[in-house]
Design an enzyme around this catalytic site. Structure first.
Site, PDB file in Angstrom:
ATOM      1  N   ILE A  39       0.830  -1.148  -0.022  1.00  0.00           N
ATOM      2  CA  ILE A  39      -0.011   0.149  -0.071  1.00  0.00           C
ATOM      3  C   ILE A  39       0.799   1.196   0.123  1.00  0.00           C
ATOM      4  CG2 ILE A  39      -1.694   1.406   1.114  1.00  0.00           C
ATOM      5  CD1 ILE A  39      -2.540  -1.383   2.520  1.00  0.00           C
ATOM      6  N   THR A  40       0.884   2.173  -1.129  1.00  0.00           N
ATOM      7  CA  THR A  40       1.588   3.087  -0.907  1.00  0.00           C
ATOM      8  C   THR A  40       0.754   4.261  -0.495  1.00  0.00           C
ATOM      9  OG1 THR A  40       0.602   4.315  -3.088  1.00  0.00           O
ATOM     10  CG2 THR A  40       2.387   2.730  -3.403  1.00  0.00           C
ATOM     11  N   GLY A  41       1.504   5.278   0.488  1.00  0.00           N
ATOM     12  CA  GLY A  41       1.067   6.240   1.481  1.00  0.00           C
ATOM     13  C   GLY A  41       0.045   5.876   2.420  1.00  0.00           C
ATOM     14  N   ALA A  42       0.929   4.731   3.128  1.00  0.00           N
ATOM     15  CA  ALA A  42       0.068   4.019   3.855  1.00  0.00           C
ATOM     16  C   ALA A  42       0.086   4.380   5.380  1.00  0.00           C
ATOM     17  CB  ALA A  42       0.405   2.496   4.192  1.00  0.00           C
TER      18      ALA A  42
ATOM     19  N   SER B 286      -1.106   7.233   6.791  1.00  0.00           N
ATOM     20  CA  SER B 286      -2.207   7.987   7.094  1.00  0.00           C
ATOM     21  C   SER B 286      -3.262   8.018   6.272  1.00  0.00           C
ATOM     22  CB  SER B 286      -1.706   9.517   7.160  1.00  0.00           C
ATOM     23  OG  SER B 286      -1.515   9.986   5.977  1.00  0.00           O
TER      24      SER B 286
ATOM     25  N   TYR C 125      -6.515  18.676 -10.032  1.00  0.00           N
ATOM     26  CA  TYR C 125      -6.744  17.508  -9.209  1.00  0.00           C
ATOM     27  C   TYR C 125      -7.618  16.590 -10.217  1.00  0.00           C
ATOM     28  CZ  TYR C 125      -8.003  14.018  -5.446  1.00  0.00           C
ATOM     29  OH  TYR C 125      -8.260  12.772  -5.107  1.00  0.00           O
TER      30      TYR C 125
END
Length: 308
Positions: free
Chosen positions: A26-29, A31, A183
């Protein structure tokens, strides 16, 4: 911090009883939704690899999970998807370790970073959410394919992709910057690209899919708009998804068989919130992928950045 009883009840009803023996990246796991994805999968017995830019924050998050789940297997690897050199190093480490990966979730992303650039010179939001994920995907999928066992590869889009557009004459909004539209474009590009490669890998052992968290109260959104919006969001949080509820799509994707290119996300109010289910894929997502990939490859080559 632990999962609510309501969440556990939903997991028991809708997901596999155990993910023991499964490894999930999981990337950016450290927060937000990524952290709750990690917790959900740890709860179900999976080994979790937290691929994060900030190793100290990742270590803090890992310690929180281990305090709640003492027997969990959680590994940390460094990855900054806003930096192609970091992406290349990460993929090489995966290859060197011969990691067996059952599910790869690209969760990391950013929002509202006007006039900032990645290390490689791209506008930061598009360069991170789309181009960074593109580079990581192009580098890691050949490895995952050659391992020969089933892998689910998931890119995280956003319901905001529905209002996005792709215009190549001003792809990075250099003429008139708008944080929402930047975005939205980054997530629409990611959705188009993900659909395109899902068809490319359709007959392989790698199943490429999409998830989206819906409208979720996380620091990503609140910090972008300041304290006033944060207070309003907190006041009206009953109509938004919590990170915990948004994270459930990852467990559902790993538990069920979906067609390549499928989108899984909240089921209420045009995909804004609720528990996850299979979502409709618009023609907007299914078209223009080849053109987008050709443009992307051209952009990378101009900077001397090659995917292979």
């Amino acid at each position: 911090m632990s999962l609510t009883e309501q969440t556990k009840k939903w997991i028991r009803k809708n997901c596999l009883k155990s993910f023991e023996g499964k490894t999930v990246v999981i990337t950016g796991a450290n927060s937000g939704v990524g952290f709750k994805e990690a917790e959900t999968l740890v709860f179900l017995g999976a080994k979790v690899i937290m691929a994060c830019r900030n190793l100290q924050k990742a270590e803090n998050a890992r310690n929180i999970l281990l305090s709640e789940y003492p027997g969990a297997v959680i590994q940390i690897m460094e990855l900054n998807i806003a930096d192609f050199s970091s992406i290349n190093k990460f993929v090489q480490e995966v290859i060197n370790q011969s990691l067996k990966i059952d599910m790869f979730i690209n969760n990391a992303g950013i929002f509202h970073m006007p006039h900032q650039k990645t290390k490689d010179g791209f506008e930061l939001v598009l360069g991170t959410n789309y181009l960074g994920t593109y580079q990581l995907t192009e580098k890691i999928l050949p490895y995952l394919e050659q391992t020969g066992y089933p892998v689910k590869y998931v890119n995280t889009i956003s319901v905001i992709h529905k209002i996005g557009s792709v215009k190549y004459d001003d792809f990075y909004f250099s003429k008139k910057y708008n944080n929402f539209l930047v975005y939205a474009r980054s997530k629409l590009c990611l959705a188009k690209y993900t659909w395109y490669i899902s068809q490319k890998y359709k007959k392989s052992t790698v199943q490429v899919l999409m998830n989206h968290p819906g409208i979720t109260i996380t620091p990503l959104g609140i910090n972008a708009f300041g304290s006033l919006i944060g207070k309003l969001a907190e006041f009206a949080k009953f109509i938004f998804n919590s990170p915990e509820k948004s994270a459930l799509s990852a467990a559902l994707i790993l538990s069920r068989d979906f067609e390549p290119g499928s989108i899984v996300g909240p089921d209420k109010f045009f995909g804004g919130w609720g528990y996850p289910k299979l979502n409709h894929i618009s023609a907007k997502v299914k078209t223009g992928g080849k053109e987008l990939v050709e443009f992307t490859e051209s952009e990378c080559k101009q900077l001397g950045i090659f995917k292979n």
